[in-house]
Scaffold this motif. Sequence first.
Motif, PDB file in Angstrom:
ATOM      1  N   PRO A  31       0.836  -1.214   0.000  1.00 43.61           N
ATOM      2  CA  PRO A  31       0.000   0.000   0.000  1.00 43.61           C
ATOM      3  C   PRO A  31       0.866   1.257   0.000  1.00 43.61           C
ATOM      4  CG  PRO A  31      -0.654  -1.498   1.750  1.00 43.61           C
ATOM      5  CD  PRO A  31       0.602  -2.036   1.167  1.00 43.61           C
ATOM      6  N   ASN A  32       0.373   2.322  -0.641  1.00 40.94           N
ATOM      7  CA  ASN A  32       1.114   3.577  -0.743  1.00 40.94           C
ATOM      8  C   ASN A  32       0.825   4.558   0.387  1.00 40.94           C
ATOM      9  OD1 ASN A  32       2.261   2.741  -3.158  1.00 40.94           O
ATOM     10  ND2 ASN A  32       0.495   3.453  -4.320  1.00 40.94           N
ATOM     11  N   LYS A  33      -0.316   4.354   1.070  1.00 41.29           N
ATOM     12  CA  LYS A  33      -0.666   5.281   2.149  1.00 41.29           C
ATOM     13  C   LYS A  33      -1.420   4.538   3.242  1.00 41.29           C
ATOM     14  CE  LYS A  33      -4.848   6.708  -0.164  1.00 41.29           C
ATOM     15  NZ  LYS A  33      -5.675   7.784  -0.630  1.00 41.29           N
ATOM     16  N   GLN A  34      -1.505   5.173   4.381  1.00 41.14           N
ATOM     17  CA  GLN A  34      -2.191   4.584   5.528  1.00 41.14           C
ATOM     18  C   GLN A  34      -3.689   4.500   5.264  1.00 41.14           C
ATOM     19  OE1 GLN A  34      -1.122   6.479   9.151  1.00 41.14           O
ATOM     20  NE2 GLN A  34      -2.483   5.245  10.394  1.00 41.14           N
ATOM     21  N   GLY A  35      -4.311   3.395   5.684  1.00 36.67           N
ATOM     22  CA  GLY A  35      -5.741   3.209   5.533  1.00 36.67           C
ATOM     23  C   GLY A  35      -6.154   2.695   4.164  1.00 36.67           C
ATOM     24  N   GLU A  36      -5.200   2.394   3.298  1.00 36.40           N
ATOM     25  CA  GLU A  36      -5.533   1.903   1.962  1.00 36.40           C
ATOM     26  C   GLU A  36      -5.938   0.434   1.984  1.00 36.40           C
ATOM     27  OE1 GLU A  36      -3.334   1.433  -2.343  1.00 36.40           O
ATOM     28  OE2 GLU A  36      -2.547   2.846  -0.893  1.00 36.40           O
ATOM     29  N   CYS A  37      -5.257  -0.378   2.794  1.00 39.73           N
ATOM     30  CA  CYS A  37      -5.518  -1.817   2.832  1.00 39.73           C
ATOM     31  C   CYS A  37      -5.397  -2.326   4.272  1.00 39.73           C
ATOM     32  CB  CYS A  37      -4.535  -2.546   1.915  1.00 39.73           C
ATOM     33  SG  CYS A  37      -4.817  -4.310   1.824  1.00 39.73           S
ATOM     34  N   TRP A  38      -6.397  -3.073   4.702  1.00 44.05           N
ATOM     35  CA  TRP A  38      -6.377  -3.703   6.023  1.00 44.05           C
ATOM     36  C   TRP A  38      -6.320  -5.209   5.859  1.00 44.05           C
ATOM     37  CZ3 TRP A  38     -11.073  -1.050   8.853  1.00 44.05           C
ATOM     38  CH2 TRP A  38     -10.777   0.302   9.072  1.00 44.05           C
ATOM     39  N   SER A  39      -5.767  -5.885   6.849  1.00 44.20           N
ATOM     40  CA  SER A  39      -5.787  -7.348   6.908  1.00 44.20           C
ATOM     41  C   SER A  39      -6.546  -7.762   8.160  1.00 44.20           C
ATOM     42  CB  SER A  39      -4.370  -7.911   6.976  1.00 44.20           C
ATOM     43  OG  SER A  39      -3.680  -7.667   5.785  1.00 44.20           O
ATOM     44  N   MET A  40      -7.381  -8.806   8.028  1.00 40.98           N
ATOM     45  CA  MET A  40      -8.176  -9.290   9.159  1.00 40.98           C
ATOM     46  C   MET A  40      -7.964 -10.788   9.309  1.00 40.98           C
ATOM     47  SD  MET A  40     -11.850  -7.403   8.523  1.00 40.98           S
ATOM     48  CE  MET A  40     -12.388  -8.698   7.464  1.00 40.98           C
ATOM     49  N   ASP A  41      -7.929 -11.245  10.553  1.00 42.23           N
ATOM     50  CA  ASP A  41      -7.834 -12.683  10.799  1.00 42.23           C
ATOM     51  C   ASP A  41      -8.232 -12.979  12.238  1.00 42.23           C
ATOM     52  OD1 ASP A  41      -7.465 -15.302  10.170  1.00 42.23           O
ATOM     53  OD2 ASP A  41      -5.287 -15.240  10.206  1.00 42.23           O
ATOM     54  N   PHE A  42      -8.549 -14.241  12.488  1.00 38.55           N
ATOM     55  CA  PHE A  42      -8.877 -14.727  13.822  1.00 38.55           C
ATOM     56  C   PHE A  42      -7.707 -15.517  14.366  1.00 38.55           C
ATOM     57  CE2 PHE A  42     -13.013 -14.285  11.814  1.00 38.55           C
ATOM     58  CZ  PHE A  42     -13.760 -13.696  12.810  1.00 38.55           C
ATOM     59  N   MET A  43      -7.553 -15.482  15.680  1.00 39.89           N
ATOM     60  CA  MET A  43      -6.578 -16.323  16.371  1.00 39.89           C
ATOM     61  C   MET A  43      -7.275 -16.901  17.594  1.00 39.89           C
ATOM     62  SD  MET A  43      -3.208 -13.913  16.156  1.00 39.89           S
ATOM     63  CE  MET A  43      -2.204 -15.001  17.110  1.00 39.89           C
ATOM     64  N   SER A  44      -6.763 -18.000  18.108  1.00 38.28           N
ATOM     65  CA  SER A  44      -7.349 -18.569  19.321  1.00 38.28           C
ATOM     66  C   SER A  44      -6.239 -18.983  20.274  1.00 38.28           C
ATOM     67  CB  SER A  44      -8.235 -19.764  18.985  1.00 38.28           C
ATOM     68  OG  SER A  44      -7.466 -20.781  18.412  1.00 38.28           O
ATOM     69  N   ASP A  45      -6.586 -18.996  21.543  1.00 34.16           N
ATOM     70  CA  ASP A  45      -5.650 -19.372  22.594  1.00 34.16           C
ATOM     71  C   ASP A  45      -6.470 -19.844  23.791  1.00 34.16           C
ATOM     72  OD1 ASP A  45      -3.258 -19.818  23.821  1.00 34.16           O
ATOM     73  OD2 ASP A  45      -2.654 -17.720  23.930  1.00 34.16           O
ATOM     74  N   SER A  46      -5.800 -20.205  24.862  1.00 33.61           N
ATOM     75  CA  SER A  46      -6.507 -20.605  26.075  1.00 33.61           C
ATOM     76  C   SER A  46      -5.819 -19.981  27.283  1.00 33.61           C
ATOM     77  CB  SER A  46      -6.545 -22.126  26.210  1.00 33.61           C
ATOM     78  OG  SER A  46      -5.250 -22.633  26.303  1.00 33.61           O
ATOM     79  N   SER A  47      -6.606 -19.776  28.331  1.00 34.57           N
ATOM     80  CA  SER A  47      -6.069 -19.199  29.555  1.00 34.57           C
ATOM     81  C   SER A  47      -5.497 -20.311  30.435  1.00 34.57           C
ATOM     82  CB  SER A  47      -7.175 -18.435  30.287  1.00 34.57           C
ATOM     83  OG  SER A  47      -8.233 -19.315  30.586  1.00 34.57           O
ATOM     84  N   ARG A  48      -5.028 -19.932  31.602  1.00 35.72           N
ATOM     85  CA  ARG A  48      -4.431 -20.929  32.504  1.00 35.72           C
ATOM     86  C   ARG A  48      -5.408 -22.016  32.915  1.00 35.72           C
ATOM     87  NH1 ARG A  48      -0.790 -17.652  36.852  1.00 35.72           N
ATOM     88  NH2 ARG A  48       0.676 -16.788  35.350  1.00 35.72           N
ATOM     89  N   ASN A  49      -6.666 -21.657  33.064  1.00 37.62           N
ATOM     90  CA  ASN A  49      -7.666 -22.656  33.463  1.00 37.62           C
ATOM     91  C   ASN A  49      -8.240 -23.392  32.250  1.00 37.62           C
ATOM     92  OD1 ASN A  49      -9.217 -20.649  32.373  1.00 37.62           O
ATOM     93  ND2 ASN A  49     -10.552 -20.393  34.140  1.00 37.62           N
ATOM     94  N   GLU A  50      -7.532 -23.324  31.122  1.00 35.68           N
ATOM     95  CA  GLU A  50      -7.858 -24.038  29.885  1.00 35.68           C
ATOM     96  C   GLU A  50      -9.172 -23.597  29.248  1.00 35.68           C
ATOM     97  OE1 GLU A  50      -7.483 -28.227  30.421  1.00 35.68           O
ATOM     98  OE2 GLU A  50      -5.450 -28.074  31.198  1.00 35.68           O
ATOM     99  N   ARG A  51      -9.585 -22.376  29.513  1.00 37.87           N
ATOM    100  CA  ARG A  51     -10.766 -21.827  28.854  1.00 37.87           C
ATOM    101  C   ARG A  51     -10.321 -21.188  27.542  1.00 37.87           C
ATOM    102  NH1 ARG A  51     -16.160 -20.509  29.987  1.00 37.87           N
ATOM    103  NH2 ARG A  51     -16.820 -18.610  28.930  1.00 37.87           N
ATOM    104  N   ARG A  52     -10.920 -21.621  26.444  1.00 40.59           N
ATOM    105  CA  ARG A  52     -10.536 -21.146  25.114  1.00 40.59           C
ATOM    106  C   ARG A  52     -11.157 -19.773  24.850  1.00 40.59           C
ATOM    107  NH1 ARG A  52      -6.939 -23.934  22.476  1.00 40.59           N
ATOM    108  NH2 ARG A  52      -7.808 -23.255  20.511  1.00 40.59           N
ATOM    109  N   PHE A  53     -10.419 -18.917  24.148  1.00 39.27           N
ATOM    110  CA  PHE A  53     -10.940 -17.640  23.709  1.00 39.27           C
ATOM    111  C   PHE A  53     -10.373 -17.337  22.328  1.00 39.27           C
ATOM    112  CE2 PHE A  53      -7.081 -16.689  26.034  1.00 39.27           C
ATOM    113  CZ  PHE A  53      -6.435 -15.785  25.226  1.00 39.27           C
ATOM    114  N   ARG A  54     -11.043 -16.424  21.633  1.00 38.17           N
ATOM    115  CA  ARG A  54     -10.622 -16.062  20.282  1.00 38.17           C
ATOM    116  C   ARG A  54     -10.338 -14.569  20.219  1.00 38.17           C
ATOM    117  NH1 ARG A  54     -13.355 -19.441  15.719  1.00 38.17           N
ATOM    118  NH2 ARG A  54     -11.883 -18.113  14.680  1.00 38.17           N
ATOM    119  N   THR A  55      -9.466 -14.189  19.308  1.00 33.61           N
ATOM    120  CA  THR A  55      -9.194 -12.782  19.065  1.00 33.61           C
ATOM    121  C   THR A  55      -9.450 -12.481  17.592  1.00 33.61           C
ATOM    122  OG1 THR A  55      -6.855 -13.092  18.535  1.00 33.61           O
ATOM    123  CG2 THR A  55      -7.418 -12.725  20.852  1.00 33.61           C
TER     124      THR A  55
END
Length: 118
Positions: A31-55
Amino acid sequence: MYRVYCELKLNLRVKRKKRIPPRCPERLLVPNKQGECWSMDFMSDSSRNERRFRTFNVIDDFNREALSIDIAVSLPAGRITRYLDKLAEYHGYPLKIRVDNGPKFTGKSLLIKKKHMV
């Protein structure tokens, strides 16, 4: 043996996996300037008590700045579209959005949103 096998109707055909049609990926342009192109994706992880969450991550491709990260146990399509609207109010709408080829961005509400953005 084959005749008996056929008479008992054991000769069922094997179903093959459906192949994804080949696609012609475009070269990634810088991209030539800010705000021209965005990238989106999901990620997942778990906390210490093994509860899954997504970002849900949105990144500006020009300066590789993380515009926002939404964290939750469940991220339905309606929440994602509302989140993108709030993000666009603050930063403005991008000209292009890049996503991976996964099944996460194929919901009906996301497809309707894509039609309105183009």
